[in-house]
Design a protein around this motif. Structure first.
Motif, PDB file in Angstrom:
ATOM      1  N   UNK A  67       0.880  -1.406  -0.162  1.00  0.00           N
ATOM      2  CA  UNK A  67       0.158  -0.055   0.095  1.00  0.00           C
ATOM      3  C   UNK A  67       1.044   1.247   0.014  1.00  0.00           C
ATOM      4  N   UNK A  68       0.517   2.289  -0.705  1.00  0.00           N
ATOM      5  CA  UNK A  68       1.229   3.629  -0.777  1.00  0.00           C
ATOM      6  C   UNK A  68       0.809   4.401  -0.001  1.00  0.00           C
ATOM      7  N   UNK A  69       1.312   5.512   0.153  1.00  0.00           N
ATOM      8  CA  UNK A  69       0.838   6.381   1.109  1.00  0.00           C
ATOM      9  C   UNK A  69      -0.509   7.065   1.017  1.00  0.00           C
ATOM     10  N   UNK A  70      -0.755   7.178  -0.362  1.00  0.00           N
ATOM     11  CA  UNK A  70      -2.359   7.337  -0.911  1.00  0.00           C
ATOM     12  C   UNK A  70      -3.274   6.357  -0.344  1.00  0.00           C
TER      13      UNK A  70
ATOM     14  N   UNK B 172      -5.721   7.751   4.034  1.00  0.00           N
ATOM     15  CA  UNK B 172      -7.269   7.916   4.403  1.00  0.00           C
ATOM     16  C   UNK B 172      -7.496   7.023   5.570  1.00  0.00           C
ATOM     17  N   UNK B 173      -6.863   5.991   5.875  1.00  0.00           N
ATOM     18  CA  UNK B 173      -7.370   4.978   6.915  1.00  0.00           C
ATOM     19  C   UNK B 173      -7.010   5.712   8.139  1.00  0.00           C
ATOM     20  N   UNK B 174      -6.023   6.537   8.380  1.00  0.00           N
ATOM     21  CA  UNK B 174      -5.731   7.166   9.567  1.00  0.00           C
ATOM     22  C   UNK B 174      -6.616   8.514   9.564  1.00  0.00           C
ATOM     23  N   UNK B 175      -6.801   9.077   8.524  1.00  0.00           N
ATOM     24  CA  UNK B 175      -7.837  10.381   8.302  1.00  0.00           C
ATOM     25  C   UNK B 175      -9.100  10.180   8.797  1.00  0.00           C
ATOM     26  N   UNK B 176      -9.412   8.881   8.843  1.00  0.00           N
ATOM     27  CA  UNK B 176     -10.890   8.489   9.408  1.00  0.00           C
ATOM     28  C   UNK B 176     -10.823   8.666  11.074  1.00  0.00           C
ATOM     29  N   UNK B 177      -9.724   8.636  11.545  1.00  0.00           N
ATOM     30  CA  UNK B 177      -9.649   8.922  13.075  1.00  0.00           C
ATOM     31  C   UNK B 177      -9.168  10.327  13.323  1.00  0.00           C
ATOM     32  N   UNK B 178      -9.335  11.422  12.224  1.00  0.00           N
ATOM     33  CA  UNK B 178      -8.809  12.804  12.319  1.00  0.00           C
ATOM     34  C   UNK B 178      -9.164  13.404  13.952  1.00  0.00           C
TER      35      UNK B 178
END
Length: 193
Positions: A133-136, A140-146
């Motif tokens: 998996x790349x940064x792209x 988003x997986x971590x942005x779900x927990x912003x």
């Protein structure tokens, strides 16, 4: 006169010391990252052969010096039974590096665990493995927990701890972020240890 000269010498050679936690699930490459960082930044350090690195039970420590900054790393074991100890170290740290095995898609949701109040650097490790998996994909997986991350310096970067790619850029970002947030968590003095 000696005291004055010694004080001036001490001032010129003094380094700000910061503590950085290295966290992540087991087998994410935390110890390999630590060894690669020490090899890149510590002159004459040979490091451990990556094939000899085993699962961390407890923690590993290491430090690097960059300009007038000394980073003391605490590499904590990532097994589920050790994760409950992470918060015991959190109050003493200035930043968190969270390493994700970007080739392990099945455990990515498990890696959402985050912390608040200090810079957070998430390293998408094992970028040398095809079809990882790349940064792209990871960001988003971590942005779900912003909402859990809150207002703070936050970065997701690609690395390969095995080859050393991306380590310099991550350390540079980490130092800049720590120094921007020095009013929240001031550096430790050597006398504090």
């Amino acid at each position: 006169m000696y005291t004055l000269l010694y004080g001036f010498y001490k001032y010129l050679t003094q380094k700000d010391e910061f503590c950085v936690l290295i966290l992540g699930l087991d087998n994410a490459g935390k110890t390999t990252y630590l060894e690669s960082s020490k090899t890149k930044f510590n002159k004459n350090y040979r490091g451990i052969n990556p094939s000899k690195i085993t699962t961390t039970v407890g923690f590993n420590v290491g430090s690097i010096d960059v300009d007038r900054v000394s980073l003391n790393f605490w590499d904590l074991g990532g097994q589920s039974e050790l994760q409950s100890l992470w918060d015991k170290y959190y109050s003493e740290c200035h930043a968190v590096i969270y390493i994700v095995d970007s080739s392990d898609r099945d455990r990515m949701d498990e890696s959402k665990r985050t912390f608040a109040g200090i810079p957070l650097l998430i390293l998408a490790n094992k970028q040398d493995i095809p079809d990882c998996m790349g940064v792209r994909d990871v960001k988003p997986i971590f942005n779900q927990n912003a909402h859990l991350i809150g207002r703070r310096d936050f970065m997701v970067m690609p690395i390969s701890a095995l080859t050393g790619d991306g380590i310099n850029e991550g350390i540079k970002w980490l130092i800049e972020s720590i120094q921007r947030n020095v009013d929240i968590r001031p550096p430790k003095n050597v006398e504090d240890y």
